[in-house]
Design a protein around this motif. Structure first.
Motif, PDB file in Angstrom:
ATOM      1  N   ASP A 162       0.828  -1.212   0.000  1.00  9.53           N
ATOM      2  CA  ASP A 162       0.000   0.000   0.000  1.00  9.53           C
ATOM      3  C   ASP A 162       0.860   1.258   0.000  1.00  9.53           C
ATOM      4  O   ASP A 162       0.593   2.207  -0.750  1.00  9.53           O
ATOM      5  CB  ASP A 162      -0.933   0.012   1.210  1.00  9.53           C
ATOM      6  CG  ASP A 162      -2.038  -1.030   1.102  1.00  9.53           C
ATOM      7  OD1 ASP A 162      -2.318  -1.492  -0.022  1.00  9.53           O
ATOM      8  OD2 ASP A 162      -2.610  -1.376   2.157  1.00  9.53           O
ATOM      9  N   ALA A 163       1.902   1.283   0.822  1.00  7.82           N
ATOM     10  CA  ALA A 163       2.791   2.447   0.881  1.00  7.82           C
ATOM     11  C   ALA A 163       3.513   2.641  -0.454  1.00  7.82           C
ATOM     12  O   ALA A 163       3.658   3.773  -0.938  1.00  7.82           O
ATOM     13  CB  ALA A 163       3.791   2.295   2.015  1.00  7.82           C
ATOM     14  N   MET A 164       3.953   1.540  -1.051  1.00  8.30           N
ATOM     15  CA  MET A 164       4.633   1.606  -2.345  1.00  8.30           C
ATOM     16  C   MET A 164       3.690   2.147  -3.410  1.00  8.30           C
ATOM     17  O   MET A 164       4.075   2.972  -4.235  1.00  8.30           O
ATOM     18  CB  MET A 164       5.136   0.211  -2.731  1.00  8.30           C
ATOM     19  CG  MET A 164       5.714   0.085  -4.118  1.00  8.30           C
ATOM     20  SD  MET A 164       4.544  -0.272  -5.463  1.00  8.30           S
ATOM     21  CE  MET A 164       3.632  -1.646  -4.862  1.00  8.30           C
ATOM     22  N   THR A 165       2.434   1.734  -3.374  1.00  9.56           N
ATOM     23  CA  THR A 165       1.460   2.196  -4.364  1.00  9.56           C
ATOM     24  C   THR A 165       1.228   3.694  -4.246  1.00  9.56           C
ATOM     25  O   THR A 165       1.148   4.394  -5.254  1.00  9.56           O
ATOM     26  CB  THR A 165       0.131   1.444  -4.188  1.00  9.56           C
ATOM     27  OG1 THR A 165       0.383   0.036  -4.248  1.00  9.56           O
ATOM     28  CG2 THR A 165      -0.853   1.816  -5.269  1.00  9.56           C
ATOM     29  N   ASP A 166       1.140   4.190  -3.021  1.00  9.42           N
ATOM     30  CA  ASP A 166       0.949   5.627  -2.817  1.00  9.42           C
ATOM     31  C   ASP A 166       2.143   6.426  -3.345  1.00  9.42           C
ATOM     32  O   ASP A 166       1.972   7.444  -4.018  1.00  9.42           O
ATOM     33  CB  ASP A 166       0.718   5.937  -1.342  1.00  9.42           C
ATOM     34  CG  ASP A 166      -0.592   5.376  -0.830  1.00  9.42           C
ATOM     35  OD1 ASP A 166      -1.503   5.119  -1.653  1.00  9.42           O
ATOM     36  OD2 ASP A 166      -0.698   5.174   0.394  1.00  9.42           O
ATOM     37  N   LYS A 167       3.359   5.953  -3.054  1.00  9.47           N
ATOM     38  CA  LYS A 167       4.564   6.636  -3.538  1.00  9.47           C
ATOM     39  C   LYS A 167       4.621   6.624  -5.064  1.00  9.47           C
ATOM     40  O   LYS A 167       4.938   7.634  -5.698  1.00  9.47           O
ATOM     41  CB  LYS A 167       5.819   5.973  -2.983  1.00  9.47           C
ATOM     42  CG  LYS A 167       6.049   6.182  -1.512  1.00  9.47           C
ATOM     43  CD  LYS A 167       7.306   5.443  -1.091  1.00  9.47           C
ATOM     44  CE  LYS A 167       7.552   5.509   0.392  1.00  9.47           C
ATOM     45  NZ  LYS A 167       8.765   4.781   0.783  1.00  9.47           N
ATOM     46  N   LEU A 168       4.327   5.474  -5.631  1.00 12.70           N
ATOM     47  CA  LEU A 168       4.384   5.326  -7.084  1.00 12.70           C
ATOM     48  C   LEU A 168       3.339   6.208  -7.755  1.00 12.70           C
ATOM     49  O   LEU A 168       3.613   6.835  -8.792  1.00 12.70           O
ATOM     50  CB  LEU A 168       4.179   3.864  -7.475  1.00 12.70           C
ATOM     51  CG  LEU A 168       4.373   3.503  -8.931  1.00 12.70           C
ATOM     52  CD1 LEU A 168       5.809   3.767  -9.362  1.00 12.70           C
ATOM     53  CD2 LEU A 168       4.024   2.047  -9.166  1.00 12.70           C
ATOM     54  N   ASP A 169       2.165   6.292  -7.166  1.00 10.65           N
ATOM     55  CA  ASP A 169       1.103   7.129  -7.704  1.00 10.65           C
ATOM     56  C   ASP A 169       1.530   8.600  -7.739  1.00 10.65           C
ATOM     57  O   ASP A 169       1.333   9.295  -8.740  1.00 10.65           O
ATOM     58  CB  ASP A 169      -0.160   6.963  -6.870  1.00 10.65           C
ATOM     59  CG  ASP A 169      -1.390   7.532  -7.552  1.00 10.65           C
ATOM     60  OD1 ASP A 169      -1.414   7.595  -8.795  1.00 10.65           O
ATOM     61  OD2 ASP A 169      -2.332   7.918  -6.832  1.00 10.65           O
ATOM     62  N   ARG A 170       2.156   9.061  -6.665  1.00 11.90           N
ATOM     63  CA  ARG A 170       2.625  10.446  -6.626  1.00 11.90           C
ATOM     64  C   ARG A 170       3.693  10.700  -7.682  1.00 11.90           C
ATOM     65  O   ARG A 170       3.687  11.738  -8.355  1.00 11.90           O
ATOM     66  CB  ARG A 170       3.165  10.786  -5.236  1.00 11.90           C
ATOM     67  CG  ARG A 170       2.095  11.020  -4.203  1.00 11.90           C
ATOM     68  CD  ARG A 170       2.665  11.640  -2.947  1.00 11.90           C
ATOM     69  NE  ARG A 170       3.716  10.863  -2.331  1.00 11.90           N
ATOM     70  CZ  ARG A 170       3.526   9.927  -1.394  1.00 11.90           C
ATOM     71  NH1 ARG A 170       2.317   9.665  -0.960  1.00 11.90           N
ATOM     72  NH2 ARG A 170       4.553   9.277  -0.875  1.00 11.90           N
ATOM     73  N   GLN A 171       4.624   9.749  -7.827  1.00 13.69           N
ATOM     74  CA  GLN A 171       5.700   9.956  -8.799  1.00 13.69           C
ATOM     75  C   GLN A 171       5.187   9.928 -10.234  1.00 13.69           C
ATOM     76  O   GLN A 171       5.651  10.689 -11.082  1.00 13.69           O
ATOM     77  CB  GLN A 171       6.795   8.910  -8.608  1.00 13.69           C
ATOM     78  CG  GLN A 171       7.648   9.183  -7.405  1.00 13.69           C
ATOM     79  CD  GLN A 171       8.919   8.354  -7.409  1.00 13.69           C
ATOM     80  OE1 GLN A 171       9.260   7.727  -8.398  1.00 13.69           O
ATOM     81  NE2 GLN A 171       9.608   8.354  -6.286  1.00 13.69           N
ATOM     82  N   VAL A 172       4.222   9.050 -10.516  1.00  9.91           N
ATOM     83  CA  VAL A 172       3.669   8.975 -11.874  1.00  9.91           C
ATOM     84  C   VAL A 172       2.913  10.254 -12.197  1.00  9.91           C
ATOM     85  O   VAL A 172       3.046  10.802 -13.299  1.00  9.91           O
ATOM     86  CB  VAL A 172       2.762   7.736 -12.020  1.00  9.91           C
ATOM     87  CG1 VAL A 172       1.908   7.816 -13.266  1.00  9.91           C
ATOM     88  CG2 VAL A 172       3.605   6.474 -12.059  1.00  9.91           C
ATOM     89  N   GLN A 173       2.140  10.770 -11.248  1.00 11.78           N
ATOM     90  CA  GLN A 173       1.418  12.012 -11.494  1.00 11.78           C
ATOM     91  C   GLN A 173       2.382  13.185 -11.679  1.00 11.78           C
ATOM     92  O   GLN A 173       2.165  14.059 -12.516  1.00 11.78           O
ATOM     93  CB  GLN A 173       0.447  12.295 -10.359  1.00 11.78           C
ATOM     94  CG  GLN A 173      -0.756  11.388 -10.385  1.00 11.78           C
ATOM     95  CD  GLN A 173      -1.722  11.656  -9.268  1.00 11.78           C
ATOM     96  OE1 GLN A 173      -1.473  12.487  -8.398  1.00 11.78           O
ATOM     97  NE2 GLN A 173      -2.832  10.946  -9.271  1.00 11.78           N
TER      98      GLN A 173
END
Length: 108
Positions: free
Chosen positions: A75-86
């Motif tokens: 879950d934490a990885m998904t949140d970080k990845l989402d921010r970086q992709v945006q």
């Protein structure tokens, strides 16, 4: 999109695979240019670690996360990845608009 999931000292069960793919689908819907995703799950002492490399055209985005629980780390990885992709997507759109702004005015 190619999804490669590997486990170091941990078995990748179908439940983990489904959970990861559903979380990554949420991130990838923001950005269509994803060519492949490489996920590495590992256990180091009492820490569960998740590493993800997202290959997009022109850049590779790398994110890692650690937690005592594997699902919390995902879950934490998904949140970080989402921010970086945006953030990367915003950079692409900003750069495209700047090139239009800085063009010379047409001569009459």
């Amino acid at each position: 999109m190619n999804l490669n999931i590997t486990g170091r000292h941990v078995e990748v069960t179908p439940a983990i695979r489904d959970y990861l793919s559903s979380k990554l689908d949420r991130v990838i819907r923001h950005f269509d240019n994803v060519t492949s995703v490489t996920v590495t799950l590992s256990v180091e002492k009492l820490k569960q670690k998740v590493d993800v490399t997202l290959h997009v055209r022109g850049k590779d985005i790398f994110v890692e996360s650690e937690d005592a629980d594997l699902y919390a780390a995902i879950d934490a990885m998904t949140d970080k990845l989402d921010r970086q992709v945006q953030k990367y997507k915003q950079k692409l759109t900003d750069h495209n608009h700047e090139s239009v702004k800085h063009q010379a005015p047409p001569e009459v």
